[in-house]
Write a protein that holds these residues in place. Structure first.
Motif, PDB file in Angstrom:
ATOM      1  N   GLY A 112      14.551   1.097  24.974  1.00 33.51           N
ATOM      2  CA  GLY A 112      14.171  -0.016  25.832  1.00 33.51           C
ATOM      3  C   GLY A 112      13.313  -1.034  25.107  1.00 33.51           C
ATOM      4  N   ILE A 113      12.848  -2.005  25.872  1.00 36.73           N
ATOM      5  CA  ILE A 113      12.074  -3.115  25.334  1.00 36.73           C
ATOM      6  C   ILE A 113      10.584  -2.784  25.358  1.00 36.73           C
ATOM      7  CG2 ILE A 113      11.339  -5.493  25.851  1.00 36.73           C
ATOM      8  CD1 ILE A 113      14.206  -6.055  26.725  1.00 36.73           C
ATOM      9  N   TYR A 114       9.891  -3.212  24.327  1.00 31.78           N
ATOM     10  CA  TYR A 114       8.427  -3.194  24.330  1.00 31.78           C
ATOM     11  C   TYR A 114       7.945  -4.520  23.749  1.00 31.78           C
ATOM     12  CZ  TYR A 114       7.531  -2.657  19.298  1.00 31.78           C
ATOM     13  OH  TYR A 114       7.404  -2.875  17.947  1.00 31.78           O
ATOM     14  N   LEU A 115       6.663  -4.795  23.882  1.00 26.32           N
ATOM     15  CA  LEU A 115       6.093  -6.051  23.391  1.00 26.32           C
ATOM     16  C   LEU A 115       5.458  -5.796  22.032  1.00 26.32           C
ATOM     17  CD1 LEU A 115       4.526  -7.471  26.675  1.00 26.32           C
ATOM     18  CD2 LEU A 115       6.845  -7.729  25.765  1.00 26.32           C
ATOM     19  N   ALA A 116       5.959  -6.475  21.008  1.00 24.73           N
ATOM     20  CA  ALA A 116       5.624  -6.144  19.625  1.00 24.73           C
ATOM     21  C   ALA A 116       4.765  -7.208  18.967  1.00 24.73           C
ATOM     22  CB  ALA A 116       6.911  -5.973  18.807  1.00 24.73           C
ATOM     23  N   GLY A 117       3.860  -6.741  18.102  1.00 24.71           N
ATOM     24  CA  GLY A 117       3.107  -7.641  17.247  1.00 24.71           C
ATOM     25  C   GLY A 117       2.036  -8.442  17.963  1.00 24.71           C
ATOM     26  N   PRO A 118       1.280  -9.230  17.224  1.00 27.01           N
ATOM     27  CA  PRO A 118       0.198 -10.030  17.809  1.00 27.01           C
ATOM     28  C   PRO A 118       0.664 -11.026  18.857  1.00 27.01           C
ATOM     29  CG  PRO A 118      -0.001  -9.932  15.406  1.00 27.01           C
ATOM     30  CD  PRO A 118       1.341  -9.352  15.755  1.00 27.01           C
ATOM     31  N   ARG A 119       1.939 -11.444  18.788  1.00 28.60           N
ATOM     32  CA  ARG A 119       2.454 -12.437  19.738  1.00 28.60           C
ATOM     33  C   ARG A 119       3.236 -11.798  20.885  1.00 28.60           C
ATOM     34  NH1 ARG A 119       5.680 -16.851  16.497  1.00 28.60           N
ATOM     35  NH2 ARG A 119       5.812 -17.690  18.617  1.00 28.60           N
ATOM     36  N   ASP A 120       3.240 -10.464  20.964  1.00 27.09           N
ATOM     37  CA  ASP A 120       3.920  -9.748  22.045  1.00 27.09           C
ATOM     38  C   ASP A 120       5.379 -10.178  22.195  1.00 27.09           C
ATOM     39  OD1 ASP A 120       1.703  -8.259  22.597  1.00 27.09           O
ATOM     40  OD2 ASP A 120       1.031  -9.492  24.280  1.00 27.09           O
ATOM     41  N   GLU A 121       6.117 -10.141  21.098  1.00 21.42           N
ATOM     42  CA  GLU A 121       7.533 -10.497  21.116  1.00 21.42           C
ATOM     43  C   GLU A 121       8.348  -9.342  21.708  1.00 21.42           C
ATOM     44  OE1 GLU A 121       8.726 -13.335  20.238  1.00 21.42           O
ATOM     45  OE2 GLU A 121       7.075 -14.251  19.139  1.00 21.42           O
ATOM     46  N   PRO A 122       9.229  -9.602  22.694  1.00 20.86           N
ATOM     47  CA  PRO A 122      10.058  -8.524  23.247  1.00 20.86           C
ATOM     48  C   PRO A 122      11.032  -7.989  22.195  1.00 20.86           C
ATOM     49  CG  PRO A 122      10.018 -10.441  24.704  1.00 20.86           C
ATOM     50  CD  PRO A 122       9.435 -10.877  23.389  1.00 20.86           C
ATOM     51  N   VAL A 123      11.028  -6.673  22.005  1.00 22.09           N
ATOM     52  CA  VAL A 123      11.900  -6.021  21.013  1.00 22.09           C
ATOM     53  C   VAL A 123      12.519  -4.791  21.660  1.00 22.09           C
ATOM     54  CG1 VAL A 123      11.927  -4.712  18.834  1.00 22.09           C
ATOM     55  CG2 VAL A 123      10.591  -6.821  19.007  1.00 22.09           C
ATOM     56  N   TRP A 124      13.800  -4.597  21.414  1.00 14.26           N
ATOM     57  CA  TRP A 124      14.511  -3.403  21.902  1.00 14.26           C
ATOM     58  C   TRP A 124      14.573  -2.361  20.790  1.00 14.26           C
ATOM     59  CZ3 TRP A 124      17.234  -1.918  26.389  1.00 14.26           C
ATOM     60  CH2 TRP A 124      18.034  -0.788  26.246  1.00 14.26           C
ATOM     61  N   LEU A 125      14.297  -1.101  21.154  1.00 15.62           N
ATOM     62  CA  LEU A 125      14.461   0.005  20.213  1.00 15.62           C
ATOM     63  C   LEU A 125      15.284   1.115  20.861  1.00 15.62           C
ATOM     64  CD1 LEU A 125      10.862   0.474  18.717  1.00 15.62           C
ATOM     65  CD2 LEU A 125      12.810  -0.644  17.632  1.00 15.62           C
TER      66      LEU A 125
END
Length: 304
Positions: A112-125
């Motif tokens: 699923g999606i989580y919010l990644a990095g300092p800018r909270d970019e949506p990423v699917w894993l």
């Protein structure tokens, strides 16, 4: 085109359309597909599989959301995504297994999606199993005994002192950590896999939420000034129930930054609290070894 998300669900397609505040007809034109296709996706739940060209269009549309629209997207996917309450995308009853090769307890991190990095970019894993605790001296001792791999320098012999058996192993290079992972039929986590396990799906600043609480982890000023048992900081576990993702030891990752350097995450007992956020960047040469650097492993498929 940007390809952030690997496979979309109907819920996420609808969330993206509503985040952009578009009708089905306008959203279809935006993606370059028919409005019947968008309706089919949204009704399909988790069973849709867009063609690669459409997948790429969805990924690119997501990546181009501004900050306000990104917040709307994450709220549609998980209504409590920005709250301080429990991460509702994470099961109350996580799937845990004992790995057959090294015997370590692992937990399932769902796709699923989580919010990644300092800018909270949506990423699917995709989903994966992650070690609940860092690799301990006792874990590493079994690897040393089985393979003849050199013991860490602080042991002083072929086995660790009993009082540090449940502390994370340190004084290991990236190649040492990778050798253990290969022996255990696992791999080191990527930077994104590690960060999702630490922050959950809602973009927590710390594993326990977004409250500034140094006492929940072993960092400089709040800890004893050395490594601690890997199960000590129970109030600092992540939404997935994973320990020591903030403080105790930096952890080697599989993500390279140059041909000889790899990322590290987690901070350590030597780190100030303001350097302990899971989104922060750090890396080191693969030959680096220190008293505050260890690792943990993941696996997507269980093999004996």
């Amino acid at each position: 085109m940007i390809t952030t998300v690997k496979r979309w669900t109907g819920v996420e397609v609808r969330a993206l359309r509503e985040a952009r505040r578009m009708s089905i007809i306008d959203f279809a034109a935006h993606l370059g597909v028919s409005d019947r296709m968008v309706s089919k996706w949204e009704a399909g739940g988790a069973n849709i599989t867009p063609r690669p060209v459409n997948q790429a269009a969805l990924d690119t549309s997501l990546a181009r959301l501004n900050g306000e629209a990104r917040v709307r997207f994450t709220e549609f996917v998980a209504p409590e995504v920005l709250s301080e309450t429990r991460d509702t995308d994470v099961s109350d009853k996580p799937t845990q297994i004992r790995h057959p090769a090294d015997g370590k307890l692992m937990t399932w991190i769902e796709e699923g999606i989580y919010l990644a990095g300092p800018r909270d970019e949506p990423v699917w894993l995709d989903g994966y199993y992650l070690d609940i605790y860092p690799t301990t001296n006792a874990d590493y001792a079994r690897f040393v005994a089985a393979t003849g791999h050199p013991a860490p320098q602080h042991w002083g012999s072929a086995a660790p002192a009993i009082e540090i058996a449940d502390h994370p192993v340190v004084w290991v290079t990236w190649d040492d950590a990778n050798a253990y992972a290969v022996w255990a039929h696992k791999t080191l986590p990527t930077s994104q896999q590690w960060e999702k396990a630490a922050r959950g799906t809602r973009g927590n600043i710390y594993p326990w939420g977004s409250q500034t609480t140094p006492a929940k982890c072993n960092v400089r000023g709040s800890g004893p000034g050395c490594t601690t048992p890997v199960d000590r900081y129970k109030s600092g576990v992540s939404p997935f129930g994973v320990y020591d993702l903030c403080g105790n030891v930096w952890e080697w990752l599989a993500t390279p930054t140059t041909t000889t350097r790899f990322e590290l995450k987690g901070s350590a007992f030597t780190s100030p609290f303001d350097r302990s956020t899971p989104s922060i960047f750090n890396d080191a040469d693969r030959s680096m070894l220190d008293d505050d650097t260890g690792f943990r492993c993941i696996t997507a498929v269980l093999t004996p």
